[in-house]
Design a protein around this motif. Structure first.
Motif, PDB file in Angstrom:
ATOM      1  N   ASN A 193      -6.341   7.731   2.670  1.00 38.56           N
ATOM      2  CA  ASN A 193      -4.988   7.295   2.357  1.00 38.56           C
ATOM      3  C   ASN A 193      -4.226   6.721   3.549  1.00 38.56           C
ATOM      4  N   ASP A 194      -4.895   5.962   4.374  1.00 39.53           N
ATOM      5  CA  ASP A 194      -4.193   5.316   5.468  1.00 39.53           C
ATOM      6  C   ASP A 194      -4.833   3.949   5.720  1.00 39.53           C
ATOM      7  N   TRP A 195      -4.484   3.314   6.801  1.00 34.87           N
ATOM      8  CA  TRP A 195      -4.974   1.971   7.119  1.00 34.87           C
ATOM      9  C   TRP A 195      -6.478   1.832   6.881  1.00 34.87           C
ATOM     10  N   ASP A 196      -7.265   2.780   7.381  1.00 33.53           N
ATOM     11  CA  ASP A 196      -8.726   2.694   7.296  1.00 33.53           C
ATOM     12  C   ASP A 196      -9.260   2.800   5.872  1.00 33.53           C
ATOM     13  N   SER A 199       0.856  -1.183   0.000  1.00 34.36           N
ATOM     14  CA  SER A 199       0.000   0.000   0.000  1.00 34.36           C
ATOM     15  C   SER A 199       0.897   1.239   0.000  1.00 34.36           C
ATOM     16  N   GLU A 258       0.173  -4.965   8.860  1.00 35.34           N
ATOM     17  CA  GLU A 258       1.101  -3.897   9.256  1.00 35.34           C
ATOM     18  C   GLU A 258       2.388  -4.524   9.791  1.00 35.34           C
ATOM     19  N   GLU A 312      -2.957  11.209  -3.851  1.00 32.85           N
ATOM     20  CA  GLU A 312      -2.656  10.603  -2.551  1.00 32.85           C
ATOM     21  C   GLU A 312      -3.850  10.556  -1.610  1.00 32.85           C
ATOM     22  N   ASN A 313      -4.860  11.386  -1.842  1.00 34.53           N
ATOM     23  CA  ASN A 313      -6.044  11.380  -0.986  1.00 34.53           C
ATOM     24  C   ASN A 313      -7.074  10.339  -1.405  1.00 34.53           C
ATOM     25  N   TRP A 351       1.002   3.410   2.153  1.00 34.18           N
ATOM     26  CA  TRP A 351       1.400   3.701   3.531  1.00 34.18           C
ATOM     27  C   TRP A 351       2.228   2.560   4.107  1.00 34.18           C
ATOM     28  N   LYS A 409       3.653   0.612  14.901  1.00 35.00           N
ATOM     29  CA  LYS A 409       2.396   1.165  14.416  1.00 35.00           C
ATOM     30  C   LYS A 409       1.223   0.516  15.166  1.00 35.00           C
ATOM     31  N   THR A 462       1.970  -0.792   4.163  1.00 33.86           N
ATOM     32  CA  THR A 462       1.460  -2.043   4.706  1.00 33.86           C
ATOM     33  C   THR A 462       1.489  -3.061   3.573  1.00 33.86           C
TER      34      THR A 462
END
Length: 191
Positions: A126-129, A48, A68, A102-103, A50, A73, A52
């Motif tokens: 743009n993160d885990w969620d 990903s 992860e 990126e968003n 980020w 983290k 992961t």
């Protein structure tokens, strides 16, 4: 400083998963641990934006799991199935990502079945969620005249896979271009 090397285990009957070798800055192994267990035939996957790992189960109702690897983290030791595989799952192979925006990164997932549709998931973050909440999935549909579109109709995606790209395998997104391979026809597709 240091790094981790992650490897999928393509074992059946819940004996698959993801394992990590951890190295220090001098390249010496300092740890080895299971990061995802209880899954089956973890074949390919992808990174990903980020950092992961997304591990794809290549089994009938398989899923794409986010792992992860960074022990510092909050989601370390908490692997979770993503929205990439949909509610009923499939025999997933590999993941690629277009992170131009990126968003709203866009994830592409191949499915190693004769009618395994190529999925396109546009994330709402743009993160885990981002791989667990919201987003929209569309499917690759080939049209006449070397044209294609992304459709909301999964059956159109399955039909296109059957007729044009059965058993899609490797995939990568590079310089605004998506590349993937159909192993049955030994064809490289460039979109």
């Amino acid at each position: 400083g240091g790094y981790a090397y992650l490897s999928n285990a393509e074992k059946s009957s819940g004996n698959g998963g993801v394992y990590g070798l951890y190295f220090n800055k001098d390249g010496e192994i300092i740890d080895y641990k299971a990061l995802l267990t209880g899954t089956s035939r973890n074949c390919g996957g992808g990174m990903s934006p980020w950092n992961t790992w997304i591990s794809c189960e290549e089994v009938g109702s398989g899923q794409c799991w986010q792992v992860e690897p960074d022990p510092n983290k909050p989601n370390h030791n908490s692997p979770k199935p993503t929205l990439l595989g949909g509610p009923s799952g499939g025999a997933y192979e590999t993941v690629a990502v277009d992170n131009t925006n990126e968003n709203k990164p866009i994830f592409f997932t191949t499915e190693d079945k004769s009618n395994g549709e190529l999925r396109r998931f546009e994330a709402d973050g743009n993160d885990w969620d981002a791989l667990h909440v919201g987003g929209q999935t569309t499917y690759l549909q080939f049209l006449s005249g070397n044209r294609f579109q992304w459709t909301l109709n999964i059956e159109d995606g399955k039909s296109s896979a059957w007729n044009h790209y059965p058993n899609a395998e490797g995939i990568i997104y590079h310089n605004s271009t998506l590349y993937f391979v159909a192993k049955v026809t030994r064809t490289l597709f460039i979109l």
